[in-house]
Design an enzyme around this catalytic site. Structure first.
Site, mmCIF file in Angstrom:
data_model
loop_
_atom_site.group_PDB
_atom_site.id
_atom_site.type_symbol
_atom_site.label_atom_id
_atom_site.label_comp_id
_atom_site.label_asym_id
_atom_site.label_seq_id
_atom_site.Cartn_x
_atom_site.Cartn_y
_atom_site.Cartn_z
ATOM 1 C CB CYS A 193 -17.929 -6.676 0.154
ATOM 2 S SG CYS A 193 -18.479 -5.632 -1.213
ATOM 3 C CD GLU A 444 -11.714 2.080 1.143
ATOM 4 O OE1 GLU A 444 -12.111 1.919 2.294
ATOM 5 O OE2 GLU A 444 -12.150 1.433 0.177
ATOM 6 C CB SER A 470 -10.194 -1.541 0.297
ATOM 7 O OG SER A 470 -11.133 -2.533 0.597
#
Length: 556
Positions: A193, A444, A470
């Protein structure tokens, strides 16, 4: 050259072994060459890993060009985004140890001479780094690279945009139709990502440690340059084997200090404070929170990449990537430039002629965003062993905050309250029993933090937890509070309405109670039963250490 693999392929008694290798399709010539393990974490569910078959093919081509025999095997991998906000996230951090162990098992059983590691996402990178330090044979890393940035209505978006959009819909600030549009365009390609989240942070730090070639952390996954980098890594492992340059020669304490310095300058993911100590521990190196805090205090923050801004990894790559950032840091003597790397050259040699091509993406050392690092270690009576926050992603008005505790014993309880409009401006959300043991697995929690941002509360509400966040989390989100609640840390005795004081500049996190009241509450407290009683997680919960020690498996 005497090869490690000779013990399974040379001599009269090893005729059966050679017969089996020939059954795998190997010729005598291939058997006689160095056997290079290609450790691939490809699978069909993680966007960052779906293309690693192509990276592996390029690596193997490079190995063959340089005279080795590549032999590929796989490891597991979990996508944190897909595992988020349900029981699957309990398995993510715990998978790091399985990855390290599985690589060790394969390599030691088959006596490979050297390794090329192909990770890309969150726990896979540190798991493989732990294995490389533990096994200590010539090793090089090449990641799959970052995802391209999404575009929607003429603006850059990424995965975090989707999480935050959910909160905006719940708050009535966005239509569900617009959410679908963001969902469709936020993740436009394979790769990790596209912000400075945990995967990209760890791939950048692998480069800073000296275990990957320049460009490893930032060249986009879909660029042909990434394939060429993989071929170069395949060729380079043969030089490392020839020169007998091993991970423990590269990953010294000074190399970890370099990685931490780069981490602070980047404003990387808070998860690195778990992973770097765990990797160091495999080589007998102590990397505690005092060292992290010392480097944070002395390192300027030079980059603000998503989620701290709208800048993304491809722009860091265009600016010169990690070599350009390290060159800026070297100008202030903040980097150990004499450390050997997988290039078989030193850091100083690698960055000698590097330029910063965009001072708006990598600020010059003379013009930082702040004089201290992007990550900050907090301590106080609420976190005697420390806690961590991504300072570079906190709004200025939340760097100091005092407010009443809103206490939840799980992520699900907190998300229900946030989405239900039950959190007020000024509150401090406390999520506990989500630590390494209490979770178990130290989940997370991108969903609650993104909901807070999406609902417009990030200027007024803080969140603290003994779990973790995260790398995509932004806001006053303080994680890794240690000791955790399950172990009897002070976070276990917080009650609804207790006043909590946060001072990020002052590096303090305190519960406003006198010591006698804290002692009284602690005497009344007893640990709840562990949430998981069978399977791998039950074993993990019994063996895992505190987050302040890297949440490692305690093997003795």
């Amino acid at each position: 050259m005497n090869l490690r693999s000779d013990v399974m392929k040379r001599g009269l008694s090893k005729a059966p072994h050679r017969s089996l290798l020939k059954a795998a399709g190997l010729s005598d010539e291939e058997i006689n060459r160095p056997l290079i393990g290609i450790v691939n974490s490809a699978n069909e569910i993680i966007p960052g890993h779906i293309h690693l078959d192509k990276i592996a093919q390029a690596v193997k081509a490079g190995v063959r060009i340089a005279g080795g025999t590549p032999l590929e095997f796989c490891t597991i991998g979990i996508c944190d985004g897909i595992a988020m906000n349900h029981p699957g996230m309990k398995y993510s951090l715990a998978s790091r140890e399985v990855i390290a162990d599985s690589v060790e098992l394969m390599v030691e059983a088959h006596r490979f001479d050297a390794l090329v590691m192909i990770p890309n996402c969150d726990k896979i990178v540190p798991g493989m780094l732990m294995a490389s330090m533990r096994i200590n044979i010539p090793t090089i890393f090449v990641s799959g690279g970052p995802m391209l940035t999404g575009r929607y209505k003429r603006r850059d978006i990424d995965l975090i945009s989707v999480f935050e959009a959910v909160g905006a819909v719940e708050a009535g600030k966005m239509s569900q139709e617009e959410l679908v549009g963001i969902e469709d365009y936020a993740c436009p390609s394979c790769g990790s990502c596209s912000g400075m989240f945990t995967a990209n942070t760890m791939n950048c730090l692998t480069e800073a440690l000296g275990m990957a070639l320049p460009g490893n952390g930032t060249i986009p996954a879909v660029y042909s340059e990434r394939i060429r980098l993989a071929k170069s890594a395949g060729m380079q492992i043969m030089e490392l084997l020839q020169k007998d340059i091993k991970p423990r020669d590269i990953m010294t304490l000074a190399a970890f200090e370099n990685a931490l310095t780069v981490d602070m300058a980047l404003g990387g993911s808070t998860n690195t404070v778990l992973h770097l100590p765990a990797i160091a521990c495999e080589g007998g190196i102590v990397l505690d929170l005092d060292i992290v805090d010392k480097i944070s205090n002395s390192t300027p923050n030079l980059c603000q990449i998503s989620p701290a801004s709208t800048t993304h990894i491809y722009e860091l790559n265009e600016a010169g990537g990690i070599p350009a950032l390290m060159a800026e840091l070297a100008r202030a003597n903040l980097i150990h430039v004499d450390m050997i790397t997988v290039t078989a050259k030193t850091i100083g040699e690698n960055i000698k002629d590097v330029e910063n091509l965009n001072p708006e993406v990598i600020r010059p050392i003379t013009n930082p965003y702040s004089t201290t690092g992007g990550l900050v270690i907090l301590s106080g009576n609420l976190a005697p062993e420390g806690a961590v926050v991504k300072q570079s992603a906190v709004l200025p008005e939340m760097l100091r905050h005092s407010g009443p505790a809103r206490v939840f014993d799980s992520e699900e309880q907190a998300v229900e309250a946030i989405m239900g409009g039950k959190i007020n401006k000024g509150d401090v959300i406390v999520i506990r029993y989500e630590g390494p043991k209490g979770g178990p697995g130290m989940r997370e929690m991108l969903t609650p933090t993104s909901a807070v941002v999406g609902m417009g509360l990030d200027r007024d509400v803080a969140l603290i937890t003994d779990g973790r966040f995260s790398g995509g989390t932004r806001g006053a989100a303080i994680g890794h509070v240690s000791p955790e609640a399950q172990e009897g840390g002070p976070i276990a005795i917080i009650r609804e309405g207790d006043l909590i004081e946060i001072d990020i500049h002052g590096r303090k996190l305190n519960l406003k109670l006198d010591q006698s009241e804290m002692d009284r509450r602690m005497k009344e407290w007893s640990p709840p039963p562990l949430k998981v009683k069978e399977g791998y997680l039950a074993l993990y919960a019994k063996l895992v250490s505190s987050a302040s020690k890297g949440a490692i498996i305690q093997r003795s």
